[in-house]
Design an enzyme around this catalytic site. Structure first.
Site, PDB file in Angstrom:
ATOM      1  N   LYS A 119     -24.808  13.334 -18.680  1.00  0.00           N
ATOM      2  CA  LYS A 119     -23.884  13.516 -17.545  1.00  0.00           C
ATOM      3  C   LYS A 119     -23.493  14.980 -17.512  1.00  0.00           C
ATOM      4  O   LYS A 119     -23.516  15.659 -18.544  1.00  0.00           O
ATOM      5  CB  LYS A 119     -22.616  12.665 -17.742  1.00  0.00           C
ATOM      6  CG  LYS A 119     -21.884  12.371 -16.463  1.00  0.00           C
ATOM      7  CD  LYS A 119     -22.500  11.189 -15.766  1.00  0.00           C
ATOM      8  CE  LYS A 119     -21.785  10.827 -14.485  1.00  0.00           C
ATOM      9  NZ  LYS A 119     -22.343   9.580 -13.931  1.00  0.00           N
TER      10      LYS A 119
HETATM   11  P1  NAD Z   1     -17.714   9.933  -4.014  1.00  0.00           P
HETATM   12  O1  NAD Z   1     -17.247  11.297  -4.352  1.00  0.00           O
HETATM   13  O2  NAD Z   1     -18.749   9.761  -2.953  1.00  0.00           O
HETATM   14  O3  NAD Z   1     -16.462   9.016  -3.600  1.00  0.00           O
HETATM   15  C1  NAD Z   1     -15.327   8.849  -4.415  1.00  0.00           C
HETATM   16  C2  NAD Z   1     -14.257   8.111  -3.626  1.00  0.00           C
HETATM   17  O4  NAD Z   1     -13.156   7.843  -4.488  1.00  0.00           O
HETATM   18  C3  NAD Z   1     -13.693   8.917  -2.447  1.00  0.00           C
HETATM   19  O5  NAD Z   1     -13.354   8.043  -1.392  1.00  0.00           O
HETATM   20  C4  NAD Z   1     -12.428   9.533  -3.043  1.00  0.00           C
HETATM   21  O6  NAD Z   1     -11.463   9.879  -2.052  1.00  0.00           O
HETATM   22  C5  NAD Z   1     -11.955   8.391  -3.916  1.00  0.00           C
HETATM   23  N1  NAD Z   1     -11.088   8.809  -5.021  1.00  0.00           N
HETATM   24  C6  NAD Z   1     -11.198   9.910  -5.813  1.00  0.00           C
HETATM   25  N2  NAD Z   1     -10.192   9.933  -6.723  1.00  0.00           N
HETATM   26  C7  NAD Z   1      -9.453   8.814  -6.490  1.00  0.00           C
HETATM   27  C8  NAD Z   1      -8.275   8.265  -7.083  1.00  0.00           C
HETATM   28  N3  NAD Z   1      -7.669   8.876  -8.107  1.00  0.00           N
HETATM   29  N4  NAD Z   1      -7.795   7.086  -6.595  1.00  0.00           N
HETATM   30  C9  NAD Z   1      -8.405   6.462  -5.551  1.00  0.00           C
HETATM   31  N5  NAD Z   1      -9.502   6.938  -4.954  1.00  0.00           N
HETATM   32  C10 NAD Z   1     -10.015   8.099  -5.409  1.00  0.00           C
HETATM   33  O7  NAD Z   1     -18.208   9.285  -5.395  1.00  0.00           O
HETATM   34  P2  NAD Z   1     -19.205   8.053  -5.583  1.00  0.00           P
HETATM   35  O8  NAD Z   1     -20.573   8.604  -5.766  1.00  0.00           O
HETATM   36  O9  NAD Z   1     -18.925   7.035  -4.565  1.00  0.00           O
HETATM   37  O10 NAD Z   1     -18.748   7.535  -7.034  1.00  0.00           O
HETATM   38  C11 NAD Z   1     -17.681   6.597  -7.193  1.00  0.00           C
HETATM   39  C12 NAD Z   1     -17.764   5.983  -8.575  1.00  0.00           C
HETATM   40  O11 NAD Z   1     -19.038   5.322  -8.733  1.00  0.00           O
HETATM   41  C13 NAD Z   1     -17.689   6.965  -9.749  1.00  0.00           C
HETATM   42  O12 NAD Z   1     -17.061   6.333 -10.845  1.00  0.00           O
HETATM   43  C14 NAD Z   1     -19.156   7.219 -10.096  1.00  0.00           C
HETATM   44  O13 NAD Z   1     -19.329   7.666 -11.428  1.00  0.00           O
HETATM   45  C15 NAD Z   1     -19.706   5.822  -9.892  1.00  0.00           C
HETATM   46  N6  NAD Z   1     -21.150   5.769  -9.668  1.00  0.00           N
HETATM   47  C16 NAD Z   1     -21.744   6.449  -8.652  1.00  0.00           C
HETATM   48  C17 NAD Z   1     -23.108   6.335  -8.453  1.00  0.00           C
HETATM   49  C18 NAD Z   1     -23.801   7.010  -7.295  1.00  0.00           C
HETATM   50  O14 NAD Z   1     -24.991   6.724  -7.082  1.00  0.00           O
HETATM   51  N7  NAD Z   1     -23.157   7.868  -6.535  1.00  0.00           N
HETATM   52  C19 NAD Z   1     -23.887   5.551  -9.317  1.00  0.00           C
HETATM   53  C20 NAD Z   1     -23.252   4.839 -10.354  1.00  0.00           C
HETATM   54  C21 NAD Z   1     -21.879   4.955 -10.504  1.00  0.00           C
END
Ligand code: NAD
Length: 421
Positions: free
Chosen positions: A114
Site C-alpha cells: 500500500k
Molecule cells: P473515494 O476517495 O473514491 O471515496 C471515499 C468516500 O468516503 C468519499 O465520499 C468521501 O467523502 C468519504 N469519506 C472520506 N472520509 C470520510 C469520513 N471520515 N467519514 C465519512 N465519509 C468519509 O475512495 P474509495 O476508492 O471509494 O475507497 C473507499 C474505501 O474502500 C476505502 O477504505 C478503500 O481503501 C476501500 N477500497 C477501495 C477500493 C477501490 O477499488 N477503490 C478497493 C478496495 C477497497
C-alpha cells in the site's frame, strides 16, 4: 474520534484479528513473526509549490509519501495508493498487510503493498496534483515494476492519477501499461475495473442476505461513503431492487425512507461537490447515519468508523465492510456478541483487486477481454471464495473474518515455506 486514535486502532485492530486466526491455526512464534514482518518500507519527501485553484503563486510545501511492501511470497506486491490528509506510515503498514491476506484469500498471484501521500487533494489544482503524482513516481520508480510492485487506485486517487503514473514510469521504461491497474480504458485499463469493487460488494451483500433469509428486494440499506466504492455499491444494489435509504460523504449524509435516487445523487455531487442539499432528502450526520435503522449497513469510507462509541447502537442485521478496516476489533467483538453478521473487508471488497489482476493479465497478454467476461469471472471467483469462507467458519464454529484470515494465512505460510523464506 481523533485521527491519531483512529490510526492506533487501525494497526491494533489488524493485529488482533490476526492473533485470533494464528491461534486457530496453532502457529508458533517464529512463523507469526515472519508473517507479520514487512519486506520493505519506503518513505520519501516531495517538495511542491501547491498552486491553489484560485492562487497560482503557492508557497513551497513538503509532502510525505510512502510505499509499504509487506509480503511477496505469492507474487509481485499489489496495493492501492491513497491521497488523504490522514495518511501516515502506521496506517499504510496496516493496509499493506491487509492486501497480503486479501490477494491470498481470493487466490491471485500477488503479495500485499500500500502507498500514499499525506495531502488534501481538494486544495490542489489538477496541474499541481499531476506534478505531485509524477514526482512520487520518479522517487518510487526503483521499487515499482510489472513483476515487482503494481499500484492501483484507493481513497483520493482515480483513473486519471493512474494514467499519470503510467506516463511517468513509461518515460524511463518504455510504454508499460502493466505497471499500474485501474487505468482509463484508453490506456489499457480493464472493462469493469471502475465499478469492480462496488459490484463485488453488492454481489456478496445479496448472497449473504439471501443466506440470512433477507430479501435484497426492498431491503433498507445504509451506505457510508459515496466515492468510487460507495457509489457503485449503491448503484448496483438499487438496480437489484434494494432501497438505499441513506448515503454520506466526509461532510454529512442524506436520508430518504422511500429510497434515494442514486443517479440523481451522483449528478448532485458532480454539480455541487457534496451530497448536502440533495432534493427529496433530509440531512443526517455521519454518526447518526451509522446508527440509522436498516437491515444492511455498508461502511465504504475510511477506517474505524464503527468503533466502541457506536457498536452497541448499530441496528443492522448485516454489516458489509466495503471499506478497509472500518470496524475496530472491540466493535467487531460487540457486533459478534449481538449476533450481527459481518462480511470482512478482505472478502467484501476483494472485487477491486480481482479485476486489477484481470487488468494486469490483459496487459501482459496485450489482449483485452469483453466486459461480460470480466464480470462473469469476478462473480464466479467471489462466489467460490465466499462459499469456502462460510464453510470453514461453520466447520470451525467461528466467524467469517477469522475463517477468511485462516484461509489466507495458510496460503501465504505455505508459499513462504515452499520458497524457503
Ligand atoms: P473515494 O476517495 O473514491 O471515496 C471515499 C468516500 O468516503 C468519499 O465520499 C468521501 O467523502 C468519504 N469519506 C472520506 N472520509 C470520510 C469520513 N471520515 N467519514 C465519512 N465519509 C468519509 O475512495 P474509495 O476508492 O471509494 O475507497 C473507499 C474505501 O474502500 C476505502 O477504505 C478503500 O481503501 C476501500 N477500497 C477501495 C477500493 C477501490 O477499488 N477503490 C478497493 C478496495 C477497497
Amino acid at each position: 474520534m481523533s485521527v491519531e486514535r483512529e490510526h492506533c486502532q487501525c494497526q491494533d485492530t489488524q493485529t488482533r484479528f490476526l492473533q485470533r486466526a494464528f491461534e486457530s491455526l496453532q502457529l508458533g512464534d517464529a512463523q507469526r513473526e515472519l508473517l507479520l514482518s514487512v519486506f520493505r518500507e519506503t518513505t520519501i519527501t516531495i517538495p511542491l509549490r501547491p498552486h491553489r485553484a484560485d492562487d497560482d503563486g503557492g508557497e513551497l510545501r513538503t509532502y510525505m509519501g510512502y510505499r509499504v511492501q509487506h509480503n511477496h511470497a505469492r507474487g509481485p506486491f499489489k496495493g492501492g495508493l491513497r491521497f488523504h490528509p490522514s495518511v501516515n506510515l502506521g496506517e499504510i503498514r496496516a493496509l499493506a498487510q491487509l492486501m497480503t491476506w486479501k490477494t491470498a484469500l481470493v487466490d491471485i498471484p500477488f503479495g500485499g503493498a500500500k502507498g500514499g501521500i499525506a495531502i488534501d487533494t481538494t486544495e490542489l489544482s489538477q496541474h499541481a496534483l499531476e506534478t505531485l503524482t509524477k514526482r512520487f513516481v520518479q522517487k518510487m520508480a526503483p521499487v515499482f515494476g510489472v513483476h515487482q510492485d503494481i499500484p492501483a487506485p484507493d481513497v483520493g486517487t482515480n483513473p486519471q492519477v493512474m494514467a499519470w503514473i503510467l506516463e511517468e514510469y513509461s518515460k524511463t521504461h518504455g510504454y508499460t501499461p502493466g505497471i499500474v491497474t485501474g487505468k482509463p480504458m484508453e490506456l489499457g485499463g480493464s472493462a469493469g475495473r471502475l465499478e469492480a469493487t462496488g459490484h463485488g460488494v453488492a454481489y456478496l451483500t445479496d448472497k449473504a442476505a439471501t443466506e440470512m433469509s433477507l430479501s435484497i428486494k426492498g431491503a433498507p440499506i445504509v451506505i457510508q461513503g459515496f466515492g468510487n466504492v460507495g457509489f457503485h455499491t449503491a448503484q448496483r444494489l438499487a438496480a437489484m431492487g434494494a432501497r438505499v435509504i441513506a448515503v454520506s460523504d466526509s461532510r454529512n449524509g442524506v436520508v430518504c425512507e422511500a429510497g434515494i435516487d442514486i443517479e440523481q445523487a451522483q449528478c448532485h455531487v458532480a454539480e455541487t461537490g457534496w451530497l448536502e442539499g440533495l432534493p427529496g432528502t433530509e440531512p443526517v450526520s455521519n454518526a447518526e447515519l451509522l446508527e440509522y435503522p436498516c437491515d444492511i449497513l455498508i461502511p465504504a469510507a475510511v477506517e474505524a468508523t464503527i468503533n466502541c462509541d457506536n457498536a452497541e447502537a448499530i441496528q443492522a442485521r448485516l454489516v458489509v465492510e466495503a471499506a478497509n478496516i472500518p470496524v475496530t476489533h472491540l466493535a467487531d467483538a460487540t457486533l459478534r456478541d449481538r449476533g450481527i453478521t459481518v462480511i470482512p473487508d478482505l472478502l467484501a471488497n476483494a472485487g477491486g483487486v480481482l479485476v486489477s489482476y484481470y487488468e494486469w493479465v490483459q496487459n501482459l497478454q496485450e489482449f483485452p477481454w469483453e466486459y461480460d467476461t470480466v464480470m462473469q469471472r469476478l462473480e464466479q471467483r467471489l462466489d467460490r471464495v465466499y462459499d469456502q469462507v462460510r464453510d470453514l467458519a461453520q466447520q470451525g464454529a467461528t466467524d467469517l473474518r477469522t475463517a477468511a484470515y485462516e484461509l489466507a494465512i495458510g496460503r501465504v505460510n505455505q508459499a513462504m515455506a515452499l520458497r524457503g523464506f
